[in-house]
Scaffold this active site. Structure first.
Site, PDB file in Angstrom:
ATOM      1  CB  SER A 143      -2.736  -0.610  -4.067  1.00  0.00           C
ATOM      2  OG  SER A 143      -3.910   0.157  -4.237  1.00  0.00           O
ATOM      3  CG  ASN A 165      -1.632   1.366   1.368  1.00  0.00           C
ATOM      4  OD1 ASN A 165      -2.620   1.612   0.698  1.00  0.00           O
ATOM      5  ND2 ASN A 165      -1.123   2.257   2.212  1.00  0.00           N
ATOM      6  CD  GLU A 166      -1.324   5.641   0.201  1.00  0.00           C
ATOM      7  OE1 GLU A 166      -0.688   6.147   1.149  1.00  0.00           O
ATOM      8  OE2 GLU A 166      -2.481   5.993  -0.104  1.00  0.00           O
ATOM      9  CG  ASP A 167       5.324   0.294   0.543  1.00  0.00           C
ATOM     10  OD1 ASP A 167       4.600   0.987   1.280  1.00  0.00           O
ATOM     11  OD2 ASP A 167       5.760  -0.824   0.869  1.00  0.00           O
TER      12      ASP A 167
END
Length: 845
Positions: free
Chosen positions: A486, A431-433
């Site tokens: 994502s 998530n958002e890395d």
């Protein structure tokens, strides 16, 4: 030979602060699984951290180490059997000692661990099991110090969290407290067996015409001694056995059976068909004696993510059993900070709410946990698709060799554990890395395809998402789609709206755009977006103890909103759109109106875009739920009380939904000058798989009088495009010089003589409208033991009629717009005769 026996170790535990070695330091543990905060509360050593400022009073727990202990008797173990100590989850740094000897050291919360203790338990009688849980908060800081060259870029929580395989939200997030739990957070037991089925899974091949399927069942067997074991596989549907095959177990401990299923009953997401589950069982036998039996449910279905070039860029949408699915749904965070407190019943209630809200997909977010089996079971049974993140969130993770090995074991374990669930249709790397990589300016060259070189850059975590994890998914769940992150799309900027998925936070965060234009800000799949709202007053009453603190800007309310800058953001969206209020109950309601409108404008437009060559493949709002009683983006609060946005989304996701909207006129940049003319559009969105005929009506109703200000428009015998959008009016015009008084555009659609959907477009902003004196009437027209039906009518248009949310009561609809000449019915279940009627509120009341 012996049949597998299990001996739960759930009772008889005690715990203490590891530094306090006095004998009277031990305190009883009511039950395991548990975490230390629960056990401290049970012993009156800690107040409820969810109330008031108690989270701060619990911070001392975060920097402590804890020891748990139990005494058990050696179970009877027949000759030729072994005894295994099995932990389904230890949180997190745990040294396990049996009779003083270290038998296991754990550093990963997401792994199950098994230890053969046969020799350690040779002595009869009592044995002491002791577990030292080292402080994860301090260990993380130590690990970070050991690698000063790594760029520890991150959002939320202390950056040192990136070094530890523990639920990342435990370090605090922009919706949750800092509660560093420790303990035996999943089941622990002793197992005695001579042989066992270590794993059971299926691979399904569904014929393109759906008239047949091949189901191959695989079993992995562990045995203490070599010998001829046999595996008896059975396949069942609705409790009835439909096929059976017995086969010998190979020397390497495997067995498989293939079943041909004629005219299979397929698994479908809800709204598209039945979520049919088959069951496969394997009985492990030796000399006709059953040693172990394992059963798992699975579905016969296909699932794919369709990515193909088109006029908008490259598509990103889900196709199940050959049917394109617009995935309207929500993101999911852990439902509690104290994870063992979440029961299977509570999980199911959450998923039932998803179905009630017509949401078809839930995204398990990467900063939490790989969820409990009961969560996925509920999704399987109720037909909710699962987008499953791996547990990496908002950071640049290090890639030390020992950490990579732990991550590999974690991913293998969880993919194997979950691969039989038909609800899981995608695995996602993080998530958002990749957003962290962009914002921190870390090295990322998409054209570089050498994984070893990635490890030498300042963004080594790429190796995890583009090498390690996809290989695990390919090996253990090859039919499930893998997506590196994502948001992510072919290595392009994560905000690129033409490819992959995107997180659209320019409403609320970022440029703080008007929510009325949300649909213009989306991409191919909108996997995060949101707007904060207060929970209902009953939830605030739980965590605000002092009546003097019950005003909108009180310290305790701000403390329970963890989002940076929430004050100015909430204030901005309120002041721009609504007449503000200073009393708490009205303020709560106004924030909920803004959230409901925001979600409606986003979902309504994006669903319409689905019909434009799948321009938008889905929308997953941030977020469905809360992990504690708080003020957040959740559309259902910690106590499962839906906010108005829940109902607004449900209406937009109706199988057939009518939509009407006038073009946005940004009053805040035109000196509040009203437009001379406005364009409007009218359309129908349908998820039905067949064309249907409908009648669509559009009325123009004065806000001030409730009368029609111009002739209504009626489209009869309209052919509604299946699984798409039917545009009826794209160039409608309102001349405000002729029709000067503010009026709503009220649309309805009938199919087969039944009114199936409504939509009402209002003049913006609401703050310019006088919404008092509406002539609203609510009548009870029927009542039974636990159900009432209300009939709602009005003389003038009503905005956002919201009913009270009460424990044990379910409302069929709320947050409704009511217009003259269109009476609406609401069914209330769980309200008994004699109970006080539900309170209600509407805008301008």
């Amino acid at each position: 030979m012996s049949k597998l026996q299990q001996f739960p170790l759930s009772k008889g535990w005690s715990f203490r602060d590891s530094e306090d070695t006095s004998e009277d330091a031990w305190m009883p543990v009511p039950v395991v699984p548990s975490v230390v905060h629960q056990d401290l509360q049970a012993n009156s050593k800690l107040k409820d951290p969810y109330i008031g400022f108690n989270e701060l009073e619990a911070r001392w727990v975060n920097e402590k180490s804890w020891t748990y202990k139990t005494v058990f008797q050696k179970p009877a173990a027949p000759a030729g059997s072994c005894i295994v100590l099995a932990f389904d989850g230890l949180d997190t740094f745990a040294k396990v000692k049996l009779d003083g000897n270290v038998i296991l050291e754990n550093d990963n919360m997401f792994l199950a661990r098994r230890v053969d203790v046969t020799k350690a338990l040779e002595a009869e009688g009592d044995h002491v099991l002791e577990i030292d849980f080292d402080c994860a908060f301090l260990r993380a800081k130590e690990l970070r110090k050991q690698d000063p060259k790594h760029n520890w870029a991150s959002f939320n929580g202390d950056p040192s969290r990136l070094s530890v395989r523990k639920a990342q939200y435990h370090w605090g997030w922009d919706w949750g407290p800092v509660l560093m739990t420790a303990g035996i957070w999943r089941d622990v037991r002793l197992e005695v067996y001579s042989a066992r089925v270590a794993d059971l899974w299926t691979e399904v091949q569904l014929a393109s015409d759906h008239q047949s399927a091949q189901v191959t069942a695989f079993a992995e067997v562990e045995s203490v001694h070599s010998g001829s074991h046999r595996a008896c596989f059975t396949l069942s549907l609705h409790g009835q056995e439909i096929a059976r095959e017995e086969i010998g177990v190979t020397e390497n401990g495997t067995a498989k059976a293939t079943f041909d299923v004629k005219e299979p009953s397929l698994w479908w997401p809800h709204g598209y068909g039945d979520a049919t589950l088959y069951e496969v069982s394997v009985s492990l036998r030796k000399e006709q004696e059953e040693l172990h039996k394992v059963s798992k449910k699975f579905g016969i279905r296909t699932a794919e993510v369709v990515q193909r070039p088109d006029k908008h860029g490259k598509s990103f949408f889900f196709r199940v059993n050959g049917v394109d699915i617009f995935c309207g749904g929500s993101c999911w965070i852990p439902a509690d900070n104290l994870l063992p407190s979440i029961t299977a019943e509570r999980y199911r209630k959450w998923i039932e709410l998803m179905v009630h809200g017509r949401q078809v997909m839930i995204r398990v977010w990467g900063g939490g946990i790989y969820e409990d089996n009961s969560f996925y079971d509920a999704c399987d049974e109720l037909g909710v698709l699962v987008w499953q993140d791996f547990m990496f969130g908002c950071g640049n993770y290090p890639t030390w060799p020992n950490l990579l090995e732990s991550i590999r074991k974690e991913s293998v374990y969880n993919v194997r554990r979950l691969r039989h669930h038909p609800s899981i249709v995608i695995w996602v790397g993080n998530n958002e890395d990749y957003q962290v990589q962009e914002q921190a300016g870390l090295t990322y060259n998409y054209e570089d395809k050498d994984p070893e070189s990635w490890l030498k850059t300042d963004f080594p975590a790429r190796y995890i998402y583009e090498k390690l994890l996809p290989e695990v998914v390919q090996e253990f769940s090859p039919s499930t789609f893998y997506h590196p992150g994502s948001p992510w799309g072919d290595g392009k900027t994560t905000s690129d709206p033409t490819v992959g998925d995107m997180h659209q936070w320019n409403v609320w965060h970022g440029t703080q755009e008007k929510y009325q234009i949300f649909d213009t800000l989306g991409g191919r799949f909108n996997s995060e977006f949101g707007m904060e709202a207060f929970p209902h007053m009953s939830t605030i009453d739980y965590f605000v103890e002092n009546e003097a603190d019950k005003y909108p800007q009180s310290h305790v309310l701000d403390f329970h909103n963890k989002a940076d800058g929430h004050e100015r953001r909430i204030a901005t969206y309120l002041v721009e759109n609504l007449r503000t209020a200073t009393d708490l109950e009205t303020h709560i309601y106004l924030t909920q109106v803004v959230q409901a409108e925001t979600m409606m404008f986003g979902y309504r437009g994006w669903r319409r875009q689905w019909g434009d060559e799948r321009h938008c493949g889905g929308a997953l709002l941030w977020q469905l739920n809360d992990c504690w009683p708080t003020i957040s983006w959740a559309i259902v609060d910690y106590f499962l009380r839906p906010k108005p946005a829940f109902y607004a989304v449900a209406r937009v996701l109706n199988p057939i939904a009518v939509g009407v909207r006038r073009e946005h006129h940004d009053w805040s940049v035109t000196h509040a000058q009203p437009p001379k003319t406005s364009k409007f559009e009218l359309w129908v969105a349908s998820s039905r798989q067949q064309e249907v005929q409908g009648t669509v009506e559009l009325r123009f109703l004065s806000v001030n009088t409730g009368l029609e200000v111009r002739e209504r428009i009626v489209h009869e015998n309209v052919s509604i495009v299946p699984n798409g959008t039917t545009n009826l009016i794209v160039d409608g015009l309102i001349d405000h010089r002729v029709h000067s008084e503010p009026h709503v555009l009220a649309a309805r659609i009938w199919v087969d003589g039944q009114l199936v959907a409504r939509d009402v477009d209002w003049p913006q902003p609401f703050k310019y409208l006088d919404l008092s004196d509406r002539g609203l009437e609510i009548k009870k027209i029927s009542e039974s033991e636990d159900e009432q039906t209300l009939l709602i009518s009005t003389q003038k248009p009503v905005k956002c009629l919201v009913f009270e949310e009460r424990e044990g009561v379910r409302i069929s609809d709320s947050a409704m717009d009511i217009v003259p000449g269109d009476d609406q019915r609401v069914t209330i279940k769980g309200l008994k005769p004699g109970d006080a009627p539900l309170k209600y509120k509407f805008l301008g009341q």
